[in-house]
Design a protein around this motif. Structure first.
Motif, PDB file in Angstrom:
ATOM      1  N   UNK A   7     -44.095  71.521  44.159  1.00 29.94           N
ATOM      2  CA  UNK A   7     -44.181  72.966  44.319  1.00 29.94           C
ATOM      3  C   UNK A   7     -43.349  73.672  43.266  1.00 29.94           C
ATOM      4  N   UNK A   8     -43.494  74.996  43.241  1.00 33.70           N
ATOM      5  CA  UNK A   8     -42.774  75.798  42.256  1.00 33.70           C
ATOM      6  C   UNK A   8     -41.259  75.672  42.424  1.00 33.70           C
ATOM      7  N   UNK A   9     -40.767  75.643  43.663  1.00 35.71           N
ATOM      8  CA  UNK A   9     -39.332  75.483  43.914  1.00 35.71           C
ATOM      9  C   UNK A   9     -38.825  74.148  43.384  1.00 35.71           C
ATOM     10  N   UNK A  10     -39.573  73.100  43.645  1.00 35.75           N
ATOM     11  CA  UNK A  10     -39.171  71.768  43.182  1.00 35.75           C
ATOM     12  C   UNK A  10     -39.131  71.734  41.655  1.00 35.75           C
ATOM     13  N   UNK A  11     -40.109  72.391  41.034  1.00 39.58           N
ATOM     14  CA  UNK A  11     -40.120  72.429  39.576  1.00 39.58           C
ATOM     15  C   UNK A  11     -38.908  73.190  39.030  1.00 39.58           C
ATOM     16  N   UNK A  12     -38.549  74.291  39.681  1.00 39.43           N
ATOM     17  CA  UNK A  12     -37.355  75.032  39.275  1.00 39.43           C
ATOM     18  C   UNK A  12     -36.102  74.176  39.423  1.00 39.43           C
ATOM     19  N   UNK A  13     -36.002  73.481  40.543  1.00 38.31           N
ATOM     20  CA  UNK A  13     -34.838  72.629  40.781  1.00 38.31           C
ATOM     21  C   UNK A  13     -34.758  71.490  39.768  1.00 38.31           C
ATOM     22  N   UNK A  14     -35.861  70.866  39.474  1.00 40.40           N
ATOM     23  CA  UNK A  14     -35.883  69.757  38.521  1.00 40.40           C
ATOM     24  C   UNK A  14     -35.540  70.254  37.124  1.00 40.40           C
ATOM     25  N   UNK A 169     -22.633  71.239  42.879  1.00 44.76           N
ATOM     26  CA  UNK A 169     -22.492  72.676  43.128  1.00 44.76           C
ATOM     27  C   UNK A 169     -23.607  73.469  42.463  1.00 44.76           C
ATOM     28  N   UNK A 170     -23.948  73.101  41.252  1.00 43.47           N
ATOM     29  CA  UNK A 170     -25.019  73.790  40.541  1.00 43.47           C
ATOM     30  C   UNK A 170     -26.351  73.630  41.276  1.00 43.47           C
ATOM     31  N   UNK A 171     -26.593  72.442  41.803  1.00 43.66           N
ATOM     32  CA  UNK A 171     -27.857  72.216  42.518  1.00 43.66           C
ATOM     33  C   UNK A 171     -27.928  73.062  43.790  1.00 43.66           C
ATOM     34  N   UNK A 172     -26.817  73.225  44.481  1.00 43.17           N
ATOM     35  CA  UNK A 172     -26.797  74.061  45.688  1.00 43.17           C
ATOM     36  C   UNK A 172     -27.083  75.517  45.311  1.00 43.17           C
ATOM     37  N   UNK A 173     -26.426  76.001  44.269  1.00 43.40           N
ATOM     38  CA  UNK A 173     -26.652  77.380  43.820  1.00 43.40           C
ATOM     39  C   UNK A 173     -28.087  77.550  43.331  1.00 43.40           C
ATOM     40  N   UNK A 174     -28.577  76.574  42.573  1.00 42.67           N
ATOM     41  CA  UNK A 174     -29.947  76.644  42.067  1.00 42.67           C
ATOM     42  C   UNK A 174     -30.962  76.616  43.206  1.00 42.67           C
ATOM     43  N   UNK A 175     -30.697  75.820  44.224  1.00 44.55           N
ATOM     44  CA  UNK A 175     -31.596  75.778  45.385  1.00 44.55           C
ATOM     45  C   UNK A 175     -31.641  77.145  46.068  1.00 44.55           C
ATOM     46  N   UNK A 176     -30.465  77.766  46.230  1.00 43.78           N
ATOM     47  CA  UNK A 176     -30.423  79.094  46.869  1.00 43.78           C
ATOM     48  C   UNK A 176     -31.168  80.127  46.020  1.00 43.78           C
ATOM     49  N   UNK A 177     -30.986  80.073  44.709  1.00 45.06           N
ATOM     50  CA  UNK A 177     -31.689  81.002  43.821  1.00 45.06           C
ATOM     51  C   UNK A 177     -33.197  80.752  43.883  1.00 45.06           C
ATOM     52  N   UNK A 178     -33.585  79.498  43.910  1.00 45.25           N
ATOM     53  CA  UNK A 178     -35.013  79.166  43.996  1.00 45.25           C
ATOM     54  C   UNK A 178     -35.610  79.714  45.294  1.00 45.25           C
ATOM     55  N   UNK A 179     -34.853  79.635  46.378  1.00 47.60           N
ATOM     56  CA  UNK A 179     -35.331  80.175  47.657  1.00 47.60           C
ATOM     57  C   UNK A 179     -35.550  81.686  47.568  1.00 47.60           C
ATOM     58  N   UNK A 180     -34.595  82.374  46.971  1.00 48.51           N
ATOM     59  CA  UNK A 180     -34.676  83.836  46.865  1.00 48.51           C
ATOM     60  C   UNK A 180     -35.805  84.256  45.929  1.00 48.51           C
ATOM     61  N   UNK A 181     -35.954  83.560  44.791  1.00 50.13           N
ATOM     62  CA  UNK A 181     -36.970  83.943  43.819  1.00 50.13           C
ATOM     63  C   UNK A 181     -38.383  83.606  44.275  1.00 50.13           C
ATOM     64  N   UNK A 182     -38.538  82.501  44.954  1.00 47.27           N
ATOM     65  CA  UNK A 182     -39.901  82.068  45.290  1.00 47.27           C
ATOM     66  C   UNK A 182     -40.395  82.597  46.638  1.00 47.27           C
ATOM     67  N   UNK A 183     -39.515  83.093  47.473  1.00 44.74           N
ATOM     68  CA  UNK A 183     -39.954  83.605  48.785  1.00 44.74           C
ATOM     69  C   UNK A 183     -40.981  84.736  48.638  1.00 44.74           C
ATOM     70  N   UNK A 185     -42.990  85.253  46.141  1.00 45.89           N
ATOM     71  CA  UNK A 185     -44.219  84.680  45.591  1.00 45.89           C
ATOM     72  C   UNK A 185     -45.017  83.927  46.656  1.00 45.89           C
ATOM     73  N   UNK A 186     -44.322  83.237  47.520  1.00 48.10           N
ATOM     74  CA  UNK A 186     -45.007  82.487  48.601  1.00 48.10           C
ATOM     75  C   UNK A 186     -45.600  83.431  49.628  1.00 48.10           C
ATOM     76  N   UNK A 187     -44.972  84.584  49.857  1.00 48.18           N
ATOM     77  CA  UNK A 187     -45.518  85.545  50.801  1.00 48.18           C
ATOM     78  C   UNK A 187     -46.798  86.196  50.264  1.00 48.18           C
ATOM     79  N   UNK A 188     -46.881  86.294  48.922  1.00 53.61           N
ATOM     80  CA  UNK A 188     -48.091  86.844  48.320  1.00 53.61           C
ATOM     81  C   UNK A 188     -49.266  85.862  48.396  1.00 53.61           C
TER      82      UNK A 188
END
Length: 189
Positions: A7-14, A169-183, A185-188
């Motif tokens: 998914x888009x979130x996983x791609x952002x995290x990777x 720590x970066x992965x936790x922050x990146x995961x939170x950012x991915x959640x905020x940015x992609x939410x 898009x997923x609702x659309x």
């Protein structure tokens, strides 16, 4: 194919993880390189500082041919742990006294030193013992690198631990950012 399985979130995290690993690798390499330069210059200075005391302490016994005093002095220096071996020769290059690991072929610290210290520092140093411009003897010595080896290993381990902590720590922050940015898009969708 990659984007279809993940998914888009996983791609952002990777992508973020790869950028972070690359950044931390560059940081670790730079820190190790700086540490190596600092230790090499410090060891070079220490080698230069040892030469005048050798000249001062060995001059009188060499001139008086008091080889027993020289032998006792060398054994005391080796026992102190700063030197791996010391050899003293007279002006005709005849061995007067030696202490420690005399075989220079055994001086290699390969495998024990995590950084690259030049052979000019690691290998045996030779200096002349002089009196009024005349050479009355020579000293050959090699310094022990065991304290520096332990310090280098500790510094490198600390770099690795801090890099791993930063990565987590970066992965936790990146995961939170991915959640905020992609939410949104997923609702659309």
């Amino acid at each position: 194919m990659f984007h279809q399985r993940w998914g888009f979130r996983a791609q952002l995290l990777i992508a973020g993880l790869l950028v972070q690993i690359f950044t931390l690798a560059i940081f670790a390499w730079g820190a190790a390189s700086q540490f190596e330069n600092y230790m090499t210059s410090g060891l070079s200075a220490r080698l230069e500082q040892n030469k005048p005391p050798f000249n001062a302490s060995l001059l009188t016994p060499l001139l008086q041919r008091d080889y027993a005093s020289i032998d006792a002095m060398l054994k005391e220096l080796i026992a102190g742990g700063e030197f791996r071996f010391i050899e003293v020769c007279d002006s005709q290059e005849n061995l007067v006294a030696s202490a420690g690991q005399v075989n220079p072929a055994q001086l290699s610290d390969a495998g024990a030193w995590p950084l690259q210290i030049t052979d000019a520092i690691r290998g045996p140093q030779t200096m002349a013992v002089q009196f009024q411009g005349q050479t009355v003897g020579t000293v050959k010595f090699a310094m022990s690198l065991s304290g520096l080896q332990d310090m280098a290993k500790n510094v490198l381990l600390n770099i690795v631990y801090l890099s791993l902590l930063a990565l987590i720590l970066f992965m936790v922050v990146l995961w939170a950012i991915a959640q905020v940015l992609t939410r949104p898009l997923l609702q659309l969708a």
